[in-house]
Design a protein around this motif. Structure first.
Motif, PDB file in Angstrom:
ATOM      1  N   THR A   1      38.183  43.837  45.920  1.00  7.81           N
ATOM      2  CA  THR A   1      38.334  45.146  46.538  1.00  7.81           C
ATOM      3  C   THR A   1      39.788  45.600  46.512  1.00  7.81           C
ATOM      4  O   THR A   1      40.082  46.776  46.256  1.00  7.81           O
ATOM      5  N   ALA A   2      40.729  44.680  46.759  1.00  5.98           N
ATOM      6  CA  ALA A   2      42.142  45.036  46.700  1.00  5.98           C
ATOM      7  C   ALA A   2      42.527  45.519  45.310  1.00  5.98           C
ATOM      8  O   ALA A   2      43.211  46.544  45.153  1.00  5.98           O
ATOM      9  N   LEU A   3      42.086  44.812  44.291  1.00  4.94           N
ATOM     10  CA  LEU A   3      42.444  45.194  42.927  1.00  4.94           C
ATOM     11  C   LEU A   3      41.772  46.501  42.519  1.00  4.94           C
ATOM     12  O   LEU A   3      42.343  47.284  41.752  1.00  4.94           O
ATOM     13  N   ALA A   4      40.569  46.748  43.019  1.00  4.50           N
ATOM     14  CA  ALA A   4      39.918  48.024  42.737  1.00  4.50           C
ATOM     15  C   ALA A   4      40.710  49.191  43.325  1.00  4.50           C
ATOM     16  O   ALA A   4      40.594  50.333  42.854  1.00  4.50           O
ATOM     17  N   HIS A   5      41.522  48.906  44.355  1.00  2.28           N
ATOM     18  CA  HIS A   5      42.401  49.918  44.931  1.00  2.28           C
ATOM     19  C   HIS A   5      43.814  49.845  44.357  1.00  2.28           C
ATOM     20  O   HIS A   5      44.704  50.590  44.801  1.00  2.28           O
ATOM     21  N   GLY A   6      44.058  48.945  43.415  1.00  2.00           N
ATOM     22  CA  GLY A   6      45.377  48.829  42.811  1.00  2.00           C
ATOM     23  C   GLY A   6      46.413  48.194  43.705  1.00  2.00           C
ATOM     24  O   GLY A   6      47.615  48.443  43.545  1.00  2.00           O
TER      25      GLY A   6
ATOM     26  N   ARG B   1      46.639  48.435  36.389  1.00  2.00           N
ATOM     27  CA  ARG B   1      45.810  48.304  35.180  1.00  2.00           C
ATOM     28  C   ARG B   1      44.395  47.863  35.549  1.00  2.00           C
ATOM     29  O   ARG B   1      43.408  48.366  34.983  1.00  2.00           O
ATOM     30  N   LEU B   2      44.297  46.952  36.495  1.00  2.00           N
ATOM     31  CA  LEU B   2      42.968  46.504  36.925  1.00  2.00           C
ATOM     32  C   LEU B   2      42.242  47.609  37.689  1.00  2.00           C
ATOM     33  O   LEU B   2      41.036  47.815  37.507  1.00  2.00           O
ATOM     34  N   ARG B   3      42.957  48.345  38.528  1.00  2.00           N
ATOM     35  CA  ARG B   3      42.337  49.471  39.229  1.00  2.00           C
ATOM     36  C   ARG B   3      41.715  50.436  38.234  1.00  2.00           C
ATOM     37  O   ARG B   3      40.585  50.915  38.416  1.00  2.00           O
ATOM     38  N   ASP B   4      42.432  50.731  37.161  1.00  2.00           N
ATOM     39  CA  ASP B   4      41.908  51.653  36.157  1.00  2.00           C
ATOM     40  C   ASP B   4      40.667  51.083  35.477  1.00  2.00           C
ATOM     41  O   ASP B   4      39.734  51.823  35.135  1.00  2.00           O
ATOM     42  N   ALA B   5      40.643  49.760  35.271  1.00  2.00           N
ATOM     43  CA  ALA B   5      39.462  49.138  34.659  1.00  2.00           C
ATOM     44  C   ALA B   5      38.253  49.247  35.588  1.00  2.00           C
ATOM     45  O   ALA B   5      37.131  49.524  35.132  1.00  2.00           O
ATOM     46  N   TYR B   6      38.457  49.052  36.884  1.00  2.00           N
ATOM     47  CA  TYR B   6      37.354  49.229  37.834  1.00  2.00           C
ATOM     48  C   TYR B   6      36.880  50.679  37.833  1.00  2.00           C
ATOM     49  O   TYR B   6      35.680  50.951  37.895  1.00  2.00           O
ATOM     50  N   ALA B   7      37.824  51.610  37.786  1.00  2.00           N
ATOM     51  CA  ALA B   7      37.472  53.031  37.865  1.00  2.00           C
ATOM     52  C   ALA B   7      36.649  53.484  36.667  1.00  2.00           C
ATOM     53  O   ALA B   7      35.869  54.442  36.772  1.00  2.00           O
ATOM     54  N   ARG B   8      36.818  52.815  35.538  1.00  2.00           N
ATOM     55  CA  ARG B   8      36.044  53.205  34.343  1.00  2.00           C
ATOM     56  C   ARG B   8      34.585  52.789  34.426  1.00  2.00           C
ATOM     57  O   ARG B   8      33.756  53.220  33.616  1.00  2.00           O
ATOM     58  N   LEU B   9      34.238  51.931  35.393  1.00  2.00           N
ATOM     59  CA  LEU B   9      32.861  51.462  35.544  1.00  2.00           C
ATOM     60  C   LEU B   9      32.148  52.225  36.650  1.00  2.00           C
ATOM     61  O   LEU B   9      32.647  52.309  37.778  1.00  2.00           O
ATOM     62  N   ASP B  10      30.995  52.786  36.342  1.00  2.00           N
ATOM     63  CA  ASP B  10      30.121  53.362  37.370  1.00  2.00           C
ATOM     64  C   ASP B  10      29.202  52.234  37.818  1.00  2.00           C
ATOM     65  O   ASP B  10      28.146  51.995  37.232  1.00  2.00           O
ATOM     66  N   THR B  11      29.628  51.523  38.856  1.00  2.00           N
ATOM     67  CA  THR B  11      28.949  50.287  39.245  1.00  2.00           C
ATOM     68  C   THR B  11      27.490  50.520  39.578  1.00  2.00           C
ATOM     69  O   THR B  11      26.604  49.778  39.123  1.00  2.00           O
ATOM     70  N   ARG B  12      27.199  51.537  40.369  1.00  2.00           N
ATOM     71  CA  ARG B  12      25.806  51.775  40.772  1.00  2.00           C
ATOM     72  C   ARG B  12      24.931  52.061  39.560  1.00  2.00           C
ATOM     73  O   ARG B  12      23.840  51.483  39.418  1.00  2.00           O
ATOM     74  N   ALA B  13      25.386  52.937  38.672  1.00  2.00           N
ATOM     75  CA  ALA B  13      24.591  53.273  37.496  1.00  2.00           C
ATOM     76  C   ALA B  13      24.413  52.061  36.596  1.00  2.00           C
ATOM     77  O   ALA B  13      23.332  51.843  36.023  1.00  2.00           O
TER      78      ALA B  13
END
Length: 430
Positions: free
Chosen positions: A338-343, A400-412
């Protein structure tokens, strides 16, 4: 509409990552029953799943992790992994299989979705062929020619010398260090009338679909990665229902000072002096706001706080991390994701469970620093926090990791993978 049976070990770290999966399936019109510990009931009910209580023999009834697992306290590194494998994850398997048989007899399920620690789901699949989807709630432990064995905390290497190292370490692990675990596992399998296996329980993933918490760029590269492993982004449990910000919350949101969050998670938090009170102490004179969470204990256990520190039993990461400049943690996998998803860059100090592997990946990605102690020296901790706050490379690595998480639509992605797996998954043998 499909019907799913979720199964998770009776702890927050094993249950919470499955919540967004259950929520997505329920919102899409599927039915979800969830077999879990009683203490998990409120959070599970919030997903819309129907709660199925775990057999009391498998549930946790004590107030702390050590209460629930006598004999576990103080075991770190490989000694801790050996104990955990035998007693936390393997000993419950016969009862888990018995319970899964009863549930599947009473109700037809299209698939069982279980966290990797719920090894009974794997055994039940072997016995019946019932479709099973595994969920990774730790760094990926699957063996690879390009990585050292899980638990060593070593970086990957796909060079010729590195692969020789890896092969030698796997042989050492299988034939010496974890030999008693493998013997223990074979005995349990024999009781279940399952054939012997050379596979480690550490590599327990579904042959059809494994949903891995996180992004591929946080995981070590593997040229032999099993094709059913799919990275789905951060499996964050989402905002806590009814969270009321504490009176000091404007100190966090004002942006007046960098916010340093410190936590020891929900398991290795019986001694908060190891990291939480230590961080508060070493940063008492720093121009930062320290926000400490105790993992459930009354914040008064931390004693008097300096003027730049605030404390709470719990603050949802979804609320706190958008305002956080750096996070000090003992390496709980979910919190790190969760921390990395927020950068947010990290200082990681943990030596139990999977925490050395989490810390190693944080350092390998450049998203933070690894301190090889659960209770680092004051000067080492102070210097690490200062570096993460001031050296741009760590914020860049986390970004960089935050951006990688953001590119994924997790629910979909979850819905697409799970619904398509129902077509290719095997049917029960009976």
């Amino acid at each position: 509409m499909a019907r799913f049976l979720f199964a998770s070990m009776p702890s927050a770290g094993h249950t919470n990552p499955l919540k967004p999966i259950a929520r997505a399936l329920v919102d899409a019109g599927h039915a979800v029953d969830w077999y879990a510990g009683l203490r998990m009931l409120p959070g599970i009910a919030g997903t819309g799943a129907a709660f199925v209580p775990m057999h009391p023999e498998l549930d946790q009834h004590g107030d702390t992790f050590d209460d629930n697992h006598p004999g576990r306290a103080g075991r770190t590194g490989l000694a801790g992994i050996r104990w955990d494998l035998k007693h936390l994850f393997l000993d419950p398997v016969p009862r888990q299989v018995e319970e899964l048989h009863a549930l599947h007899t009473a109700q037809r399920y299209d698939a069982t979705i279980a966290d990797m620690g719920f090894v009974g789901a794997s055994a039940f699949h072997e016995l019946t062929g019932a479709p099973w989807i595994s969920v990774g709630i730790s760094p990926l432990p699957v063996p690879s020619r390009d990585t050292a064995p899980f638990g060593t905390g070593l970086p990957p290497s796909a060079s010729f010398a590195g692969r020789l190292r890896n092969r030698a370490l796997y042989a050492l692990m299988d034939r010496v260090l974890l030999r008693d675990v493998q013997r223990h596992w074979q005995g349990i399998r024999a009781r279940l009338e399952l054939p012997p296996t050379s596979a480690s329980p550490l590599s327990n993933i579904s042959p059809a679909l494994h949903l891995q918490n996180g992004v591929s760029s946080f995981e070590y590269p593997r040229s032999d990665l099993p094709p059913q492993v799919r990275f789905v982004g951060s499996l964050d449990a989402g905002p806590a229902a009814g969270f009321t910000p504490p009176p000091w919350w404007p100190d966090v949101t004002s942006g007046g000072r960098p916010v340093v969050h410190v936590t020891q998670g929900t398991i290795a938090n019986s001694d908060l002096s190891a990291l939480v009170t230590r961080t508060i102490r070493v940063l008492a004179d720093a121009d930062v706001l320290v926000v400490a969470t105790t993992g459930g204990a009354d914040p008064s256990v931390l004693g008097p706080l300096p003027s730049n520190a605030r404390a709470a039993a719990f603050v949802p990461h979804g609320a706190l991390l958008p305002y956080t400049t750096a996070m000090v943690t003992n390496g709980g996998f979910g919190g790190v994701q969760t921390a990395l998803a927020h950068g947010v860059p990290l200082v990681v100090a943990g030596v139990t469970e999977d925490k050395p592997e989490v810390a190693a990946r944080v350092a390998w990605t450049g998203a933070g620093l690894r301190l090889r102690s659960a209770a680092p020296a004051d000067e080492d901790l102070r210097a690490a926090v200062q570096r993460v706050l001031t050296e741009p490379s760590f914020a860049a690595g986390a970004g960089r990791l935050r951006d990688a998480y953001a590119r994924l639509d997790t629910r979909a992605e979850l819905l697409r993978l799970i619904e398509s797996s129902l077509v290719i998954g095997s049917s029960p043998r009976g």
